[in-house]
Design an enzyme around this catalytic site. Structure first.
Site, PDB file in Angstrom:
ATOM      1  N   HIS B  57       0.831  -1.211   0.000  1.00  0.00           N
ATOM      2  CA  HIS B  57       0.000   0.000   0.000  1.00  0.00           C
ATOM      3  C   HIS B  57       0.861   1.254   0.000  1.00  0.00           C
ATOM      4  O   HIS B  57       0.390   2.331   0.352  1.00  0.00           O
ATOM      5  CB  HIS B  57      -0.913   0.014   1.220  1.00  0.00           C
ATOM      6  CG  HIS B  57      -1.719  -1.230   1.397  1.00  0.00           C
ATOM      7  ND1 HIS B  57      -2.594  -1.666   0.445  1.00  0.00           N
ATOM      8  CD2 HIS B  57      -1.770  -2.145   2.404  1.00  0.00           C
ATOM      9  CE1 HIS B  57      -3.164  -2.801   0.857  1.00  0.00           C
ATOM     10  NE2 HIS B  57      -2.669  -3.114   2.040  1.00  0.00           N
ATOM     11  N   HIS B 219      -7.117  -4.614  -0.859  1.00  0.00           N
ATOM     12  CA  HIS B 219      -6.465  -5.884  -1.184  1.00  0.00           C
ATOM     13  C   HIS B 219      -7.182  -6.552  -2.344  1.00  0.00           C
ATOM     14  O   HIS B 219      -7.021  -7.741  -2.591  1.00  0.00           O
ATOM     15  CB  HIS B 219      -6.472  -6.820   0.014  1.00  0.00           C
ATOM     16  CG  HIS B 219      -6.030  -6.168   1.268  1.00  0.00           C
ATOM     17  ND1 HIS B 219      -6.912  -5.604   2.153  1.00  0.00           N
ATOM     18  CD2 HIS B 219      -4.798  -5.939   1.752  1.00  0.00           C
ATOM     19  CE1 HIS B 219      -6.222  -5.071   3.151  1.00  0.00           C
ATOM     20  NE2 HIS B 219      -4.947  -5.246   2.931  1.00  0.00           N
TER      21      HIS B 219
END
Lengths: 357, 357
Positions: B57, B219
């Site tokens: 991320h 995700h």
């Protein structure tokens, strides 16, 4: 084609509208002709630094407009040179009476149009100098270029020359500095994937699932070699060694001679890197490469520079000169002197690069 | 799988090695257990703010370590929760004697491990509070979550709480502020393309050439709806309206009660947005989306906020909480008060967010 856009023909216009709304404290946008300029322009008595080129390389150049960097940027359509009227009107808008430096990436259209704009601006009484950036060691001549392409060093030249202009350097001195940055900077890039120009609707080239292109240009122009995918360490080594071991590079460029009042040929010589050189190490994402991969490239670059005796004194790691969603990276090494380091560290406040303010 | 990596199992380790070499003035890296921490930690008398989560991320969270933001970040493997020993050792390294705030995104593994780490740290004599971020309006419960997922508001909470800690707020006050940021922030995201976890070697999901996923998690968790590709304006409208018209949201979260010396249930209420609210508008790239597209999203978001009577007082536009090379975007709106605005503007110097220093 999967993109967060409305009509392909409106991409640049709507991008500019968004930028005007998003960063009103830093920039304003002029439409027809299109250019982005400093919110506080013109700054009286300061040299104005202007650049431009095709869109699709964001944040370059529009994202570098603001205090301490560019006074204006002229965006063309995606991967298409801007026109002389954009460059002329931008110069007239931001000229603070101390003259204008056009920083021009070496692509045939950009060079021609910035020269034409400079002539037009001079005809209207402005002082304008053009300095070329031609730092890509991958290829001599290419699809859109005579000589080396202008790539990563452009970002560094815009920061350093913008800081110099902010400090009160006169036009000749900012231009000389820009030329010095150019001859001390070298770059090379590679791509894992192509990118799609919105108006074209399909990828600019094809790469097999196990292939990559080394030495690629920022418009997807062919590079040195298409080859099987390699590891990050091997890729970094290929790029870094090509840059570090690049021999002396001599070529003739056109610059405007103010005393003679005409364009003249100037011979430029890029000296090769030597042990003990202090460098700025710039690891750049081509756009679509995730941030997790860039430190992996930097890690190997750092090791190679150490081995080659280059002392990394400054670093820039991120996406600064991109090719839309292309995955890949480029490396730029800039040999720095004390003056460049000092100007690099000076405060900057732009949408794409910011510190100290 | 096309990535700039060496062995898939070395991605996070080599990323951390690169970060340590690339940003030595801002951060240091501890290995085994892995965490990134402020180069000048511990800062005596200052509350330490720590976050963490799966890698992939970037720049969140490791890129937000530095003066004015996080004291430490604990990276798990890609899309995998970090472990309690990372969180514990990070806390012990950066605790300056004023206690530690763990900012925890609401994913089952993260929540459990940060609770365990807090208990272990308390057993070793540290003062620790945990505050949850659960701001994703797309879905109640999801693949890895009970309740809403923690997404974009995390970035804003880390900046605002980091500034508060820097100003000398005590632990209770930083925790209260973090909770207030969470209940005033709402987000929603979408994806045009999937992403590939290096160790998996294939995309986390499939999307047809004319499809997108709206309400997706960071995700690649399923969102609200898979649908035909729409224009940027239509996509922005779907995300923004879902956020702005999200009703009051009530849920119970676990927080540690220092007086009782135990974990207790706390009821939180997110009040809906109302005309006249001042907001920070955050347009975030999922990673692979080119920068040219983000202002197009912002342009429409700005128009919608105006129509809905929300006053945009601050903006953040770029890639801050990503999903590797996934193409897509998310929008976060944070209702701001004077204190939050002031803390948002405070100087920050991290690899991923920087101004004023």
């Amino acid at each position: 084609m999967k993109k967060l856009i409305n009509r392909p023909e409106d991409v640049v216009k709507e991008e500019l509208e968004g930028i005007a709304l998003a960063f009103p404290d830093m920039v304003k946008v002029h439409f027809d002709p299109n250019f982005i300029y400093r919110a506080d322009a013109p700054v009286r008595g300061k040299v104005a630094v202007i650049s431009g080129g095709g869109s699709g390389h964001e944040p370059m150049h529009g994202g570098f407009v603001g205090v301490g960097m560019l006074d204006a940027a002229c965006p063309g359509q995606v991967f298409t040179s801007p026109t002389p009227d954009q460059m002329l009107e931008a110069a007239k808008m931001v000229d603070g009476g101390a003259g204008v430096l056009y920083i021009v990436k070496n692509y045939t259209g950009d060079v021609m149009n910035f020269e034409m704009a400079a002539d037009m601006a001079r005809a209207e009484g402005l002082r304008v100098l053009n300095i070329l950036i031609d730092d890509d060691v991958a290829v001599k001549d290419s699809l859109y270029t005579a000589g080396r392409r202008g790539v990563g060093t452009t970002v560094l030249a815009e920061k350093i020359c913008g800081a110099a202009a902010e400090r009160g350097y006169d036009l000749r001195r900012v231009a000389d500095l820009c030329r010095r940055v150019n001859i001390n900077g070298r770059s090379m890039g590679m791509a894992l994937t192509p990118c799609t120009v919105p108006m074209a609707g399909k990828p600019t080239f094809e790469l097999a699932e196990d292939e990559m292109e080394v030495g690629i240009g920022i418009h997807g122009e062919p590079g040195r070699e298409r080859m099987k995918l390699k590891t990050a360490d091997e890729i970094t080594e290929m790029l870094a060694i090509s840059i570090i071991e690049d021999p002396e590079y001599r070529r003739t460029v056109r610059e405007f001679d103010e005393e003679k009042g005409e364009w003249v040929d100037v011979e430029l010589v890029d000296p090769p890197f030597r042990r003990g050189d202090r460098v700025l190490a710039f690891v750049n994402s081509m756009g679509g490469t995730p941030d997790i991969e860039l430190p992996i490239i930097y890690r190997k670059l750092h090791e190679i520079c150490e081995k080659k005796g280059l002392i990394i004194v400054r670093r820039l790691i991120g996406r600064y000169i991109t090719s839309l969603e292309m995955q890949g990276c480029s490396i730029t090494l800039l040999r720095m002197d004390d003056e460049m380091i000092d100007l690099w560290d000076a405060p900057v406040k732009t949408p794409g690069l910011r510190w100290g303010i």
